[in-house]
Write an enzyme that holds these catalytic residues in place. Structure first.
Site, short mmCIF file in Angstrom:
data_model
loop_
_atom_site.label_atom_id
_atom_site.label_comp_id
_atom_site.label_asym_id
_atom_site.label_seq_id
_atom_site.Cartn_x
_atom_site.Cartn_y
_atom_site.Cartn_z
N LYS A 218 84.21 -0.67 31.93
CA LYS A 218 84.21 -1.90 31.11
C LYS A 218 82.86 -2.60 31.21
CE LYS A 218 88.84 -2.14 29.93
NZ LYS A 218 90.18 -2.50 30.35
N ARG A 254 93.81 2.96 35.64
CA ARG A 254 93.62 3.65 34.36
C ARG A 254 92.12 3.90 34.22
NH1 ARG A 254 92.21 2.48 29.19
NH2 ARG A 254 93.36 3.54 27.53
N1 HH2 Z 1 92.01 -0.95 28.48
C1 HH2 Z 1 91.76 -0.30 27.33
C2 HH2 Z 1 92.81 0.28 26.60
N2 HH2 Z 1 94.08 0.25 27.05
N3 HH2 Z 1 95.63 -0.41 28.69
C3 HH2 Z 1 95.92 -1.06 29.84
N4 HH2 Z 1 97.18 -1.10 30.30
N5 HH2 Z 1 94.93 -1.67 30.57
C4 HH2 Z 1 93.62 -1.67 30.17
O1 HH2 Z 1 92.77 -2.28 30.86
C5 HH2 Z 1 93.30 -1.00 28.95
C6 HH2 Z 1 94.35 -0.37 28.22
C7 HH2 Z 1 90.36 -0.22 26.84
O2 HH2 Z 1 89.74 0.94 27.29
P1 HH2 Z 1 89.59 2.29 26.43
O3 HH2 Z 1 90.92 2.87 26.13
O4 HH2 Z 1 88.66 3.21 27.10
O5 HH2 Z 1 88.85 1.80 25.11
P2 HH2 Z 1 89.34 1.54 23.63
O6 HH2 Z 1 90.36 0.45 23.67
O7 HH2 Z 1 88.09 1.16 22.91
O8 HH2 Z 1 89.97 2.80 23.10
#
Ligand code: HH2
Length: 275
Positions: A218, A254
């Site tokens: 992040k 995660r």
């Molecule tokens: N962060 C993201 C997406 N889903 N779910 C939970 N439970 N907690 C989190 O902190 C979280 C999440 C964001 O990360 P990422 O999936 O890598 O990115 P994007 O939302 O751009 O796909």
């Protein structure tokens, strides 16, 4: 129905690997949009020690546009079909229909970044299937959440929100034993809000449910290192912050880089148990 507590599926510490079948995710957008690439990545993350692999078809990065149901289904269903149950899965969605299809195809956990606020049908789908559920805090929506987020006291407001969503989920028939809570690092939070949530994570743990954190890559990690422009944080900063969160009581992590987190958290776990 026998209710296996989430701690049995995901003992502390457990790592969930991330596969974004999206063109625009902040850290891996476009890399796993092709179903075969996403499925191969899921197998790799499982082999590296992920207990579950979280597949998502909608980016929630700051400013991301919402994705329609058909598009989200078209992104994730082929991945799940290709995997055919080979990898234990979680589905990162706020849509009941996506969750329903994913659970039919073998997913065991629904990861809803809106904590059941986006789709009134989702709680019923989770309750009816016996799936596990992650409830996450977010201020606003991905489009608006980073526009000057403000709290009186970020930790008590996140705790109060998650307590209320937990009660709602239980009242809709999802057993409490199957639910974990997530402060939503980066979702409507400044760098200082994220740091305070992690430093006071024990207050969230005191709610009595396992705490999941998504810190991996992040951008606040880049800001701490003095980089004002990077859209993603580094691996080393991610692992360091995860070990700190573990020490403060987090159970589930995660992450995008599974092997490194599994190694670091296994070492931290052994050290905590050694005295
Ligand atoms: N962060 C993201 C997406 N889903 N779910 C939970 N439970 N907690 C989190 O902190 C979280 C999440 C964001 O990360 P990422 O999936 O890598 O990115 P994007 O939302 O751009 O796909």
């Amino acid at each position: 129905m026998t209710v296996l507590p989430i701690e049995e599926l995901l003992p502390r510490p457990s790592v969930i690997g991330v596969v974004n079948a999206t063109p625009d995710s902040f850290s891996d957008g476009g890399r796993f949009l092709a179903p075969a690439a996403a499925a191969a990545r899921a197998c790799q993350l499982r082999a590296e020690g992920a207990v579950l692999v979280d597949v998502g078809g909608e980016s929630t990065r700051p400013g991301a546009a919402a994705v329609g149901l058909d598009e989200e289904l078209a992104r994730v269903v082929p991945v799940l079909e290709l995997l055919g149950g080979a990898v234990p899965l979680s589905i990162d969605t706020s849509k009941a229909e996506v969750a329903r299809r994913a659970l039919e195809l073998g997913a065991v956990l629904v990861n809803d970044v809106t904590a059941l606020r986006a789709d009134p049908e989702l709680a019923g789908v989770v309750a009816g299937s016996g799936a596990y559920l992650c409830l996450m805090h977010m201020l606003g929506t991905p489009r608006t959440m980073q526009l000057g987020p403000r709290y009186e006291d970020v930790v008590s407001e996140v705790c109060a929100f998650l307590e209320e969503r937990l009660e709602l989920a239980v009242s809709e028939g999802v057993p409490e034993e199957r639910i974990c809570l997530d402060p939503g690092i980066g979702f409507g939070k400044t760098v200082e809000h994220n740091l305070e949530l992690l430093a006071r994570l024990d207050e969230l743990v005191a709610l009595g449910r396992p705490v999941l954190v998504g810190i991996s890559r992040k951008r606040f990690l880049a800001r701490i290192l003095g980089d004002e422009v990077a859209i993603a944080g580094s691996l080393a900063a991610s692992v360091g912050a995860a070990v700190f969160a573990y020490e403060r009581g987090a159970s589930i992590f995660r992450v995008h880089d599974v092997r490194e987190h599994v190694e670091a958290l296994t070492a931290a776990h052994a050290l905590v148990g050694a005295h």
